[in-house]
Design an enzyme around this catalytic site. Structure first.
Site, PDB file in Angstrom:
ATOM      1  N   TYR A  97       0.738  -1.029  -0.015  1.00 63.81           N
ATOM      2  CA  TYR A  97      -0.127   0.133  -0.036  1.00 63.81           C
ATOM      3  C   TYR A  97       0.903   1.398  -0.040  1.00 63.81           C
ATOM      4  O   TYR A  97       0.604   2.183  -0.615  1.00 63.81           O
ATOM      5  CB  TYR A  97      -0.885   0.010   1.046  1.00 63.81           C
ATOM      6  CG  TYR A  97      -1.940  -1.069   1.571  1.00 63.81           C
ATOM      7  CD1 TYR A  97      -3.211  -1.112   0.509  1.00 63.81           C
ATOM      8  CD2 TYR A  97      -1.609  -2.349   1.809  1.00 63.81           C
ATOM      9  CE1 TYR A  97      -4.092  -2.070   0.654  1.00 63.81           C
ATOM     10  CE2 TYR A  97      -2.476  -3.332   1.841  1.00 63.81           C
ATOM     11  CZ  TYR A  97      -3.844  -3.207   1.342  1.00 63.81           C
ATOM     12  OH  TYR A  97      -4.641  -4.250   1.121  1.00 63.81           O
ATOM     13  N   ASN A 121     -12.883  -0.291  -4.369  1.00 62.86           N
ATOM     14  CA  ASN A 121     -12.470  -0.620  -5.773  1.00 62.86           C
ATOM     15  C   ASN A 121     -14.118  -1.285  -6.112  1.00 62.86           C
ATOM     16  O   ASN A 121     -14.014  -2.436  -5.718  1.00 62.86           O
ATOM     17  CB  ASN A 121     -11.512  -1.687  -6.118  1.00 62.86           C
ATOM     18  CG  ASN A 121     -11.633  -2.255  -7.431  1.00 62.86           C
ATOM     19  OD1 ASN A 121     -12.140  -1.547  -8.448  1.00 62.86           O
ATOM     20  ND2 ASN A 121     -10.606  -3.106  -7.490  1.00 62.86           N
ATOM     21  N   CYS A 129      -7.273  -5.194  -7.283  1.00 60.26           N
ATOM     22  CA  CYS A 129      -6.907  -4.507  -6.048  1.00 60.26           C
ATOM     23  C   CYS A 129      -6.313  -5.817  -5.067  1.00 60.26           C
ATOM     24  O   CYS A 129      -5.683  -5.568  -3.792  1.00 60.26           O
ATOM     25  CB  CYS A 129      -8.129  -4.310  -5.306  1.00 60.26           C
ATOM     26  SG  CYS A 129      -9.737  -5.457  -5.386  1.00 60.26           S
ATOM     27  N   HIS A 130      -6.466  -7.118  -5.462  1.00 52.71           N
ATOM     28  CA  HIS A 130      -5.739  -8.166  -4.856  1.00 52.71           C
ATOM     29  C   HIS A 130      -4.334  -8.163  -5.005  1.00 52.71           C
ATOM     30  O   HIS A 130      -3.672  -8.820  -3.861  1.00 52.71           O
ATOM     31  CB  HIS A 130      -6.337  -9.555  -5.470  1.00 52.71           C
ATOM     32  CG  HIS A 130      -6.110  -9.638  -6.623  1.00 52.71           C
ATOM     33  ND1 HIS A 130      -6.898  -9.256  -7.970  1.00 52.71           N
ATOM     34  CD2 HIS A 130      -4.937 -10.400  -7.627  1.00 52.71           C
ATOM     35  CE1 HIS A 130      -6.403  -9.490  -8.904  1.00 52.71           C
ATOM     36  NE2 HIS A 130      -5.214 -10.136  -8.662  1.00 52.71           N
ATOM     37  N   GLU A 156      -2.216 -16.059 -10.466  1.00 49.70           N
ATOM     38  CA  GLU A 156      -1.522 -15.325 -11.257  1.00 49.70           C
ATOM     39  C   GLU A 156       0.200 -15.732 -11.262  1.00 49.70           C
ATOM     40  O   GLU A 156       0.801 -15.624 -12.134  1.00 49.70           O
ATOM     41  CB  GLU A 156      -1.552 -13.972 -11.098  1.00 49.70           C
ATOM     42  CG  GLU A 156      -2.957 -13.490 -11.309  1.00 49.70           C
ATOM     43  CD  GLU A 156      -3.149 -12.074 -11.036  1.00 49.70           C
ATOM     44  OE1 GLU A 156      -1.919 -11.261 -10.602  1.00 49.70           O
ATOM     45  OE2 GLU A 156      -4.099 -11.295 -11.270  1.00 49.70           O
TER      46      GLU A 156
END
Length: 161
Positions: A97, A121, A129-130, A156
């Site tokens: 962040y 979001n 946002c993950h 991912e």
């Protein structure tokens, strides 16, 4: 303003897609932290979601790493700035962040504000946002729940078991 929605299946559970005047404005998971009231979704209509559904399908098939969709995002200027920056975090990577605050030219103390904007979001997965993590790399809150965040990150990275 015309809102429509449809629900599609995904590996992380049902996703409610919402359009505002024909453009994507929301992708919501069943356990979304900031789920809008049902009347926000408008009437059911799968028509505006063909490309969204196709790109989400390609993403979950592992053949799409970057979404290219027209969206009608509703939020504050700061939220929109954070959401735009989130889209620059590459597939399979994470950022803190504070790191995102720094990319926005903000001081480290803006990490909480970035976290709040990230949490609000409205277009989960597509605006990734993950991919934001805590300062020490730990997973922190996620609107769809931490197991979903872990799944998306492992997916991912190619580390799903």
């Amino acid at each position: 303003m015309i809102r429509t929605h449809t629900v599609i299946d995904s590996p992380v559970g049902p996703l409610t897609l919402v359009a505002l005047d024909g453009l994507l404005t929301g992708v919501y998971m069943r356990k979304q932290r900031y789920l809008p009231p049902q009347e926000f979704f408008g009437h059911p209509d799968p028509e505006p979601f063909g490309e969204v559904t196709a790109q989400l399908g390609a993403y979950f098939a592992g053949t799409l790493k970057e979404f290219d969709l027209a969206m009608n995002l509703v939020g504050t200027p700061f939220q929109k700035e954070v959401w735009a920056a989130l889209q620059q975090v590459p597939f399979g990577e994470t950022l803190t962040y504070g790191g995102l605050a720094e990319r926005l030219g903000r001081p480290p103390s803006a990490a909480r504000a970035v976290g709040s904007a990230n949490g609000h979001n409205p277009v989960s997965i597509i605006i990734p946002c993950h991919r934001l993590v805590g300062a020490n790399g730990d997973l922190t809150g996620y609107g769809g729940g931490l197991p979903v965040k872990r799944y998306l990150l492992d997916f991912e990275r190619g580390t799903l078991f």
